[in-house]
Design a protein around this motif. Sequence first.
Motif, PDB file in Angstrom:
ATOM      1  N   SER A 157       0.845  -1.193   0.000  1.00 51.48           N
ATOM      2  CA  SER A 157       0.000   0.000   0.000  1.00 51.48           C
ATOM      3  C   SER A 157       0.885   1.249   0.000  1.00 51.48           C
ATOM      4  CB  SER A 157      -0.917   0.002   1.232  1.00 51.48           C
ATOM      5  OG  SER A 157      -1.713   1.173   1.242  1.00 51.48           O
ATOM      6  N   VAL A 158       0.684   2.112  -1.006  1.00 53.85           N
ATOM      7  CA  VAL A 158       1.497   3.325  -1.144  1.00 53.85           C
ATOM      8  C   VAL A 158       0.595   4.510  -1.455  1.00 53.85           C
ATOM      9  CG1 VAL A 158       3.573   2.100  -1.932  1.00 53.85           C
ATOM     10  CG2 VAL A 158       1.885   2.854  -3.602  1.00 53.85           C
ATOM     11  N   GLN A 159       1.152   5.686  -1.241  1.00 50.02           N
ATOM     12  CA  GLN A 159       0.491   6.946  -1.594  1.00 50.02           C
ATOM     13  C   GLN A 159       1.416   7.713  -2.538  1.00 50.02           C
ATOM     14  OE1 GLN A 159      -0.475   9.024   2.009  1.00 50.02           O
ATOM     15  NE2 GLN A 159      -2.083   7.594   2.593  1.00 50.02           N
ATOM     16  N   VAL A 160       0.886   8.073  -3.704  1.00 52.33           N
ATOM     17  CA  VAL A 160       1.690   8.686  -4.752  1.00 52.33           C
ATOM     18  C   VAL A 160       1.009   9.960  -5.216  1.00 52.33           C
ATOM     19  CG1 VAL A 160       2.803   8.350  -6.995  1.00 52.33           C
ATOM     20  CG2 VAL A 160       2.449   6.391  -5.482  1.00 52.33           C
ATOM     21  N   ASP A 161       1.797  11.025  -5.385  1.00 54.80           N
ATOM     22  CA  ASP A 161       1.297  12.250  -6.003  1.00 54.80           C
ATOM     23  C   ASP A 161       2.188  12.607  -7.176  1.00 54.80           C
ATOM     24  OD1 ASP A 161       3.532  12.915  -4.608  1.00 54.80           O
ATOM     25  OD2 ASP A 161       2.717  14.702  -3.674  1.00 54.80           O
ATOM     26  N   ALA A 162       1.667  13.450  -8.078  1.00 51.86           N
ATOM     27  CA  ALA A 162       2.380  13.776  -9.312  1.00 51.86           C
ATOM     28  C   ALA A 162       2.036  15.204  -9.718  1.00 51.86           C
ATOM     29  CB  ALA A 162       2.019  12.791 -10.422  1.00 51.86           C
ATOM     30  N   VAL A 163       2.647  15.630 -10.805  1.00 55.45           N
ATOM     31  CA  VAL A 163       2.388  16.947 -11.380  1.00 55.45           C
ATOM     32  C   VAL A 163       2.364  16.787 -12.891  1.00 55.45           C
ATOM     33  CG1 VAL A 163       4.844  17.527 -11.329  1.00 55.45           C
ATOM     34  CG2 VAL A 163       3.148  19.355 -11.508  1.00 55.45           C
ATOM     35  N   ALA A 164       1.396  17.463 -13.554  1.00 50.10           N
ATOM     36  CA  ALA A 164       1.209  17.362 -15.000  1.00 50.10           C
ATOM     37  C   ALA A 164       1.403  18.732 -15.635  1.00 50.10           C
ATOM     38  CB  ALA A 164      -0.183  16.816 -15.322  1.00 50.10           C
ATOM     39  N   TYR A 165       2.048  18.733 -16.799  1.00 49.07           N
ATOM     40  CA  TYR A 165       2.274  19.949 -17.581  1.00 49.07           C
ATOM     41  C   TYR A 165       1.580  19.770 -18.938  1.00 49.07           C
ATOM     42  CZ  TYR A 165       6.012  20.541 -14.143  1.00 49.07           C
ATOM     43  OH  TYR A 165       6.719  20.644 -12.985  1.00 49.07           O
ATOM     44  N   PHE A 166       0.654  20.660 -19.274  1.00 49.62           N
ATOM     45  CA  PHE A 166      -0.081  20.560 -20.535  1.00 49.62           C
ATOM     46  C   PHE A 166      -0.441  21.965 -21.015  1.00 49.62           C
ATOM     47  CE2 PHE A 166      -3.202  20.570 -17.189  1.00 49.62           C
ATOM     48  CZ  PHE A 166      -4.221  21.387 -17.664  1.00 49.62           C
ATOM     49  N   ARG A 167      -0.880  22.027 -22.276  1.00 51.76           N
ATOM     50  CA  ARG A 167      -1.307  23.293 -22.874  1.00 51.76           C
ATOM     51  C   ARG A 167      -2.398  23.006 -23.900  1.00 51.76           C
ATOM     52  NH1 ARG A 167       1.089  23.912 -27.932  1.00 51.76           N
ATOM     53  NH2 ARG A 167       2.747  22.393 -28.380  1.00 51.76           N
ATOM     54  N   VAL A 168      -3.127  24.056 -24.249  1.00 54.75           N
ATOM     55  CA  VAL A 168      -4.202  23.944 -25.230  1.00 54.75           C
ATOM     56  C   VAL A 168      -3.589  24.025 -26.623  1.00 54.75           C
ATOM     57  CG1 VAL A 168      -6.319  24.976 -26.098  1.00 54.75           C
ATOM     58  CG2 VAL A 168      -5.882  24.939 -23.646  1.00 54.75           C
ATOM     59  N   GLN A 169      -3.773  22.993 -27.397  1.00 54.80           N
ATOM     60  CA  GLN A 169      -3.258  22.964 -28.760  1.00 54.80           C
ATOM     61  C   GLN A 169      -4.304  23.395 -29.789  1.00 54.80           C
ATOM     62  OE1 GLN A 169      -1.802  19.102 -29.891  1.00 54.80           O
ATOM     63  NE2 GLN A 169      -0.405  19.928 -31.430  1.00 54.80           N
ATOM     64  N   ASP A 170      -5.558  23.084 -29.544  1.00 60.22           N
ATOM     65  CA  ASP A 170      -6.655  23.470 -30.436  1.00 60.22           C
ATOM     66  C   ASP A 170      -7.691  24.227 -29.600  1.00 60.22           C
ATOM     67  OD1 ASP A 170      -8.586  23.796 -32.324  1.00 60.22           O
ATOM     68  OD2 ASP A 170      -8.704  21.681 -32.911  1.00 60.22           O
ATOM     69  N   PRO A 171      -7.657  25.563 -29.609  1.00 62.90           N
ATOM     70  CA  PRO A 171      -8.598  26.328 -28.770  1.00 62.90           C
ATOM     71  C   PRO A 171     -10.064  26.059 -29.100  1.00 62.90           C
ATOM     72  CG  PRO A 171      -6.819  27.733 -29.568  1.00 62.90           C
ATOM     73  CD  PRO A 171      -6.714  26.454 -30.316  1.00 62.90           C
ATOM     74  N   LEU A 172     -10.382  25.828 -30.375  1.00 64.45           N
ATOM     75  CA  LEU A 172     -11.783  25.597 -30.748  1.00 64.45           C
ATOM     76  C   LEU A 172     -12.322  24.334 -30.104  1.00 64.45           C
ATOM     77  CD1 LEU A 172     -14.214  26.460 -32.426  1.00 64.45           C
ATOM     78  CD2 LEU A 172     -13.254  25.197 -34.358  1.00 64.45           C
ATOM     79  N   ARG A 173     -11.582  23.246 -30.150  1.00 63.33           N
ATOM     80  CA  ARG A 173     -12.041  21.996 -29.546  1.00 63.33           C
ATOM     81  C   ARG A 173     -12.050  22.097 -28.030  1.00 63.33           C
ATOM     82  NH1 ARG A 173      -9.260  16.985 -32.590  1.00 63.33           N
ATOM     83  NH2 ARG A 173     -11.008  15.962 -31.543  1.00 63.33           N
ATOM     84  N   ALA A 174     -11.078  22.814 -27.448  1.00 64.55           N
ATOM     85  CA  ALA A 174     -11.064  22.965 -25.986  1.00 64.55           C
ATOM     86  C   ALA A 174     -12.259  23.772 -25.495  1.00 64.55           C
ATOM     87  CB  ALA A 174      -9.764  23.644 -25.550  1.00 64.55           C
ATOM     88  N   ALA A 175     -12.761  24.690 -26.341  1.00 68.11           N
ATOM     89  CA  ALA A 175     -13.902  25.506 -25.927  1.00 68.11           C
ATOM     90  C   ALA A 175     -15.236  24.856 -26.237  1.00 68.11           C
ATOM     91  CB  ALA A 175     -13.826  26.876 -26.602  1.00 68.11           C
TER      92      ALA A 175
END
Length: 295
Positions: free
Chosen positions: A82-100
């Motif tokens: 049994s473990v506890q894990v945390d992380a961090v994600a880096y992302f950006r919007v590539q297609d603003p129309l689809r993201a909206a």
Amino acid sequence: MVTDIILGFLATIAILTGFGGVRIINQVERGIVFRFGRAQKEIRRPGIAFLIPMVDRMKKVNVQIVTMPVPTQEGITRDNVSVQVDAVAYFRVQDPLRAAVDVQNYLFAVEQVAQTSLRSIIGKSELDDLLSNREELNKGLALMIDSPALGWGIHIDRVEIKDVTLPESMKRSVARQAEAERERRARVITADGEFQAAQKLADASAIMAHTPSALQLRLLQTVVEVAAEKTSTLVMPLPVEVLRFFDRGGQGSAALEESEEPVPGEKSAPPAQLTQPDELTKILGLRETANRPDS
């Protein structure tokens, strides 16, 4: 008079309406225009954007890289730890129309996918992989998040596992394992050193056996090292030269005995006899003198 007032009022409304259709888009944003509720395919770039009043509505989408911390997830690894894990994600919007248009809130959607993917990675991995093989786990986690995010116009740059929390009992087990591994390495190194030292001593003894002077020099060197300490007393009952004399005498007698051994097939020489009459007369005269009663 009334006509002038009406014309002034209409001009004011027109001016306000014209300025109301002007929007400023920042460098880090992209504009999506909805005309009568329908999204336009043309994406407005940074600068001034003119909209039709009462008809167009614009939504701004940030295209900067977003740093999203993934909350701590608790799970059980493949080897039942049994473990506890945390992380961090880096992302950006590539297609603003689809993201909206395609997703209601892309930030919340990416966060939920990251949490579920992290739980899945924990269940598929072993404890040793979580502790020492994080590069492969980071790549697998980024791929799992990027698969659904591509449909939303989101590109995952990278995902990093930040911390792995173990139970106290498992921490003690890992510490004992590391201590045993270090002790094993220490014993192997010590045994290897002893083996090399024994091999060197055997070589040195073989060299000293062929050159006795080397043994004597080693003895003198040992005497010098012992005499360097003022608290020690060195007692040598016999000089080294006396020992060497006896050694040479023993070697000479052994060589003489080897030379006197009869060779098979040859006749041995008769024993030496007294041939000189003067010496024989002297010996007989000494015996007669010794046997006289008056002597």
